[in-house]
Design an enzyme around this catalytic site. Structure first.
Site, PDB file in Angstrom:
ATOM      1  N   ALA A   1       0.966  -1.090   0.127  1.00 56.29           N
ATOM      2  CA  ALA A   1      -0.156   0.185  -0.081  1.00 56.29           C
ATOM      3  C   ALA A   1       0.937   1.211   0.089  1.00 56.29           C
ATOM      4  CB  ALA A   1      -0.767  -0.300   1.264  1.00 56.29           C
TER       5      ALA A   1
ATOM      6  N   GLY B   1       0.610  -5.008   0.953  1.00 51.50           N
ATOM      7  CA  GLY B   1      -0.248  -5.084   0.112  1.00 51.50           C
ATOM      8  C   GLY B   1      -0.271  -6.069  -1.561  1.00 51.50           C
TER       9      GLY B   1
ATOM     10  N   GLU C   1      -0.309  -9.303  -0.631  1.00 48.97           N
ATOM     11  CA  GLU C   1      -1.871  -9.672  -0.321  1.00 48.97           C
ATOM     12  C   GLU C   1      -2.647  -9.826  -1.768  1.00 48.97           C
ATOM     13  OE1 GLU C   1      -1.937  -6.601   2.617  1.00 48.97           O
ATOM     14  OE2 GLU C   1      -2.426  -7.969   4.199  1.00 48.97           O
TER      15      GLU C   1
ATOM     16  N   GLU D   1       5.031  -4.926   6.957  1.00 46.32           N
ATOM     17  CA  GLU D   1       4.474  -3.901   7.577  1.00 46.32           C
ATOM     18  C   GLU D   1       4.995  -3.662   8.940  1.00 46.32           C
ATOM     19  OE1 GLU D   1       3.109  -6.333   5.977  1.00 46.32           O
ATOM     20  OE2 GLU D   1       1.332  -5.661   4.796  1.00 46.32           O
TER      21      GLU D   1
END
Ligand code: HXC
Length: 257
Positions: free
Chosen positions: A65, A108, A111, A131
């Protein structure tokens, strides 16, 4: 449809979506994710398309992200932004999604690859949930899907230390389907897509739904918990410090506050 952060093209029965923020290693900002969702929605409705490939570029599938977009946000900002509704819509795509991964698939990005149904990777691919390095935790299914795919102790190590794994390790752990030399990763994804696209699209979509159902029965609960905890991390000073340190290109100093 016209997109800036996503390119899409259709060949016989196979659509290719390319994430297109190369200067930011395809960091998944809100606009890119909305465009990806819209592209997938269109392709899901198009009877000429049987299989969809999502790829990035040789250096990065996606490095996570967009940290710069999130760094200053509060818990309430994050909750209002509600980026996960976009992820939910992507997850509901009926047609098979193949991730063609080269380079970084982190946070992300990892993911997103795991949200796809099959993953083909180049030898240079690196998967990780880093993260923790920036004072937060996975928020788009990482703690649930990674654990189900590779088992608790490996997932714990990746999530708690931010360690990356190589494409070969990801293959050995059952996270991905195939590793090929870098010049062949897209070709390998297309060849897998061709095989699937020669089957009945109805049977394929029903089968995808059923396979996913087998391990998603309890996923909703897991995702709800994960999301609350992800938002909660934005109440900490460590999140501000971790993300700011990344932007300033220095090592984060965490205080446990
Ligand atoms: C914003 C990013 C970014 C990210 C890279 N960039 N990753 N910007 N968000 N996630 C930007 C850098 O700031 C830099 O911009 C440019 O892309 C190139 O990156 P470099 O760091 O210079 O490249 P390199 O030295 O090769 O290092 C690659 C890297 C590193 C190891 C992948 O960029 C990195 O650690 N990125 C962050 C990975 C991460 O923590 N991901 C998880 C994010 S949180 P400039 O302007 O300096 O050129 C997350 C939560 C998901 O994903 C849950 C909700 C969806």
């Amino acid at each position: 449809m016209e997109f800036i952060n996503v390119n899409s093209a259709i060949d016989t029965r196979i659509a290719l979506i390319q994430l297109n923020r190369p200067n930011e290693l395809n960091a998944l900002n809100l606009q890119l994710m909305s465009e990806l969702r819209d592209a997938l929605k269109e392709l899901d409705k198009d009877d000429n398309v049987h299989v969809i490939i999502i790829t990035g570029n040789e250096k990065a599938f996606a490095a996570g992200a967009d940290i710069k977009q999130m760094a200053g946000k509060t818990t309430i900002d994050m909750w209002k932004m509600d980026q996960f509704s976009t992820w939910e819509q992507i997850r509901k795509t009926k047609k098979p999604l193949i991730a063609a991964v080269s380079g970084f698939a982190l946070g992300g990005g990892c993911e997103l690859a795991m949200t796809c149904d099959l993953v083909v990777a180049s030898e240079t691919a690196k998967f990780g949930q880093p993260e923790i390095n920036i004072g937060v935790m996975p928020g788009a299914g990482g703690t649930q899907r990674l654990t189900k795919a590779i088992g608790k102790v490996r997932a714990m190590e990746m999530v708690l230390t931010g360690k990356f794994i190589s494409a070969q390790e990801a293959l050995d752990y059952g996270l991905i389907n195939k590793v090929v030399p870098v010049e062949l990763y897209l070709e390998a994804a297309v060849s897998l897509a061709k095989k699937i696209s020669s089957m009945s699209p109805i049977a394929v979509q029903l089968a995808k739904e059923a396979v996913n159902r087998s391990f998603e029965t309890h996923l909703d609960q897991g995702l709800i918990l994960e999301r609350k905890n992800f938002y909660l991390a934005f109440a900490s000073e460590d999140q501000k410090e971790g993300m700011q340190a990344f932007i300033e290109k220095r090592k984060a100093v965490f205080k446990g506050k």
